[in-house]
Design an enzyme around this catalytic site. Structure first.
Site, mmCIF file in Angstrom:
data_model
loop_
_atom_site.group_PDB
_atom_site.id
_atom_site.type_symbol
_atom_site.label_atom_id
_atom_site.label_comp_id
_atom_site.label_asym_id
_atom_site.label_seq_id
_atom_site.Cartn_x
_atom_site.Cartn_y
_atom_site.Cartn_z
ATOM 1 N N ASP A 1 47.281 95.929 46.861
ATOM 2 C CA ASP A 1 46.153 95.147 46.391
ATOM 3 C C ASP A 1 45.813 93.993 47.307
ATOM 4 O OD1 ASP A 1 45.450 96.128 43.553
ATOM 5 O OD2 ASP A 1 47.634 96.157 43.681
ATOM 6 N N GLU B 1 52.053 86.761 52.642
ATOM 7 C CA GLU B 1 51.940 86.000 51.407
ATOM 8 C C GLU B 1 53.270 85.361 51.012
ATOM 9 O OE1 GLU B 1 48.624 88.697 49.136
ATOM 10 O OE2 GLU B 1 50.711 89.312 48.979
#
Lengths: 353, 353
Positions: free
Chosen positions: B237, B66
């Protein structure tokens, strides 16, 4: 650098600006441009494998900062790049960049590299690759309009990949042209400094525009573009920045890298959303036609895409081994027990005490 | 490091893992956690200034890579972070990260830093900051469920910021609990190793879940959550990964960082799109209520947001000056004449010859 041991993974090879220059001279700049073009071509050929997204841009009144990620499922790359046209007033680069190559399976970085120089080379290599497919047969003369930081790279790539030997240079600032003439002397070109765009395009089969002002500019008007020409429009791209009159776009067949990005940033932002373009990867794979005849005007609306940076980082990584032209950067925490990050931190203090 | 000369801008301060550990010990870990919480709070207070976007994720079967960018209009930051739960099997970290702070006005990088350690600290500091606003008055006991790489940081931040002194630890792997107990000894806690989640939550006013498996798990069931508790749900997460039974979410008041990201990655991905949440920045600015009474269950569905990394990089930059705990990285090409990038490259070879 292949199959490193886990403990080696904590260190990421870093190619500084100085080491990039050493590596490029070791390879030789023409060979580096040819090599980059081959890697870029290979990745255009397997275009459909890549995760693609328009770059993630943070705009401000002064410029833009962008992240350009992509992945082929095995490797991941991103580039950080800024575009600040006013920077030159303060002696800074308009565009600076660095990038990272990582392994998809682990997420661990494999290479961190300067990309200010590498972007200049990959942009030129991409332009030359496209021209190899689209320029008219036997092209030997290029008009080079805009003689800034990108211009010499464009010239050398067009020579190395397409055999361009005659350059006709023009810039609104004669000092920029003088600089480019000086830098390109001794590289095997016949160089002609021109007093106008009109003069520069005379006899040129390829017209390269690489200017940088952030405004709707008309560097090239329709009357200056003759039949059969290939236009390589690569000037610093962002919303509101174009170089070509829209009449040229209407007459030409337009080739682009990734339409969702080019429609925002490229010359075709002047045209309707459904303006027809050809994706260059389809020309490489033979699923779309390139140049069809010697009267056709072909136009590469190049904005630079993440896969080209991916290719460039891949190329550098493959050329780096055994050269020593990198530093090992202590970028990743690597505790012996991956669950014991805190223990690693705590023991670092014990050691210091 | 303020107001560098243009030529200095070619060099970017880099904080390696080793230098980060030195810096943290120089500051002292509790003070670093308190300092980070203060910077994070300051940036939550001016939340509306920030350019915000959900992180840009590249998913694969093994994990995710990410990019997390944000900007307050003056500074820009992004973090590169991976999440690969299977990495620990090969002795690698589940999460590694590094980040960059840059100047919006020029696009030039100001700081490059390891962020594996820094992410662990900022995650813990964020949790503790939220607990400062939401945990019941006089809270002194925390259940710590999941005793992996994040657990000790959570414990120390909750002590430094909220005054937690009693820890009740549980992990499905007793070795993880042993490791955390060992690491946390001597830090002023009363430590209790527990044999079950049920035992761990006894008497705890704060329940922290920080587990990492990528699957819909139910670490905490509704019957275990008593009135008045604050739940700090921060487990790794991503889509498909949750820790809490949805009945808990229905009973609790849920607080989040940035709803568009939390609805994708957080516990509330189990709930309908319009499930009501409170944005934590509104609690900080006083425009939304935090804890209203001592029976209310408050739940921080923390997923980690780009502004927290921005705050952390800002904190490190401010603490770095004068310490020497950084290297100058030759990351940016800086020719004397910004239009003469090629000349710089060419002259590098002349110098070598």
């Amino acid at each position: 650098m292949s199959a490193p041991k886990p403990s080696d993974l904590a260190f990421v090879p870093f190619v500084s600006v100085e080491n990039m220059m050493r590596l490029l001279h070791r390879i030789g700049i023409p060979d580096a441009l040819t090599g980059l073009a081959a890697y870029i071509e290979e990745d255009f050929r397997r275009w459909e494998l890549f995760d693609k997204t328009p770059r993630v841009a943070a705009h401000s009144s002064d410029g833009v900062i962008e992240l350009m990620p992509t992945s082929d499922g095995t490797s991941y790359a991103f580039k950080y790049v800024n575009g600040h046209p006013k920077n030159t007033r303060d002696g800074l680069q308009t565009v600076t960049a660095f990038g990272l190559l990582a392994e998809v399976a682990t997420g661990y970085p494999l290479l961190l590299s300067e990309m200010t120089l590498l972007t200049a080379l990959r942009t030129a290599a991409s332009s030359a690759l496209v021209a190899k497919y689209l320029a008219p047969d036997g092209a030997d003369t290029m008009a080079l309009i805009g003689n800034g930081a990108q211009s010499e790279f464009q010239a050398l790539a067009m020579k190395a990949v397409c055999g361009i030997t005659h350059l006709r240079l023009y810039d609104i600032d004669p000092k920029a042209t003088e600089k480019a003439m000086r830098n390109l002397a001794g590289h095997g070109f016949t160089l002609t400094a021109c007093a106008s765009v009109q003069e520069a395009v005379e006899g040129a089969q390829i017209i390269t525009t690489c200017t940088a002002d952030k405004q709707f500019a008309t560097i090239l008007t329709d009357n200056l573009v003759g039949a059969g020409v290939h236009i390589n429009a690569i000037g610093g791209d962002c919303p509101g920045k174009t170089e070509l009159h829209r009449d040229i776009l209407s007459r030409a067949d337009v080739f682009v890298e990734y339409p969702p990005q080019t429609r925002i940033e490229g010359e075709i932002q002047q045209m309707p959303e459904d303006f027809p373009v050809t994706e260059f990867w389809q020309v490489v794979t033979g699923t779309a036609a390139g140049r069809r005849n010697d009267r056709q005007i072909t136009l590469f609306d190049g904005v630079g895409f993440a896969t080209e940076d991916f290719s460039a980082l891949r190329y550098i990584r493959d050329r780096l081994e055994g050269t020593g032209f990198y530093q090992e950067l202590d970028l990743l925490a690597d505790p012996d027990d991956p669950r014991d990050l805190f223990g690693m931190l705590q023991r670092a203090n014990d050691g210091a005490a």
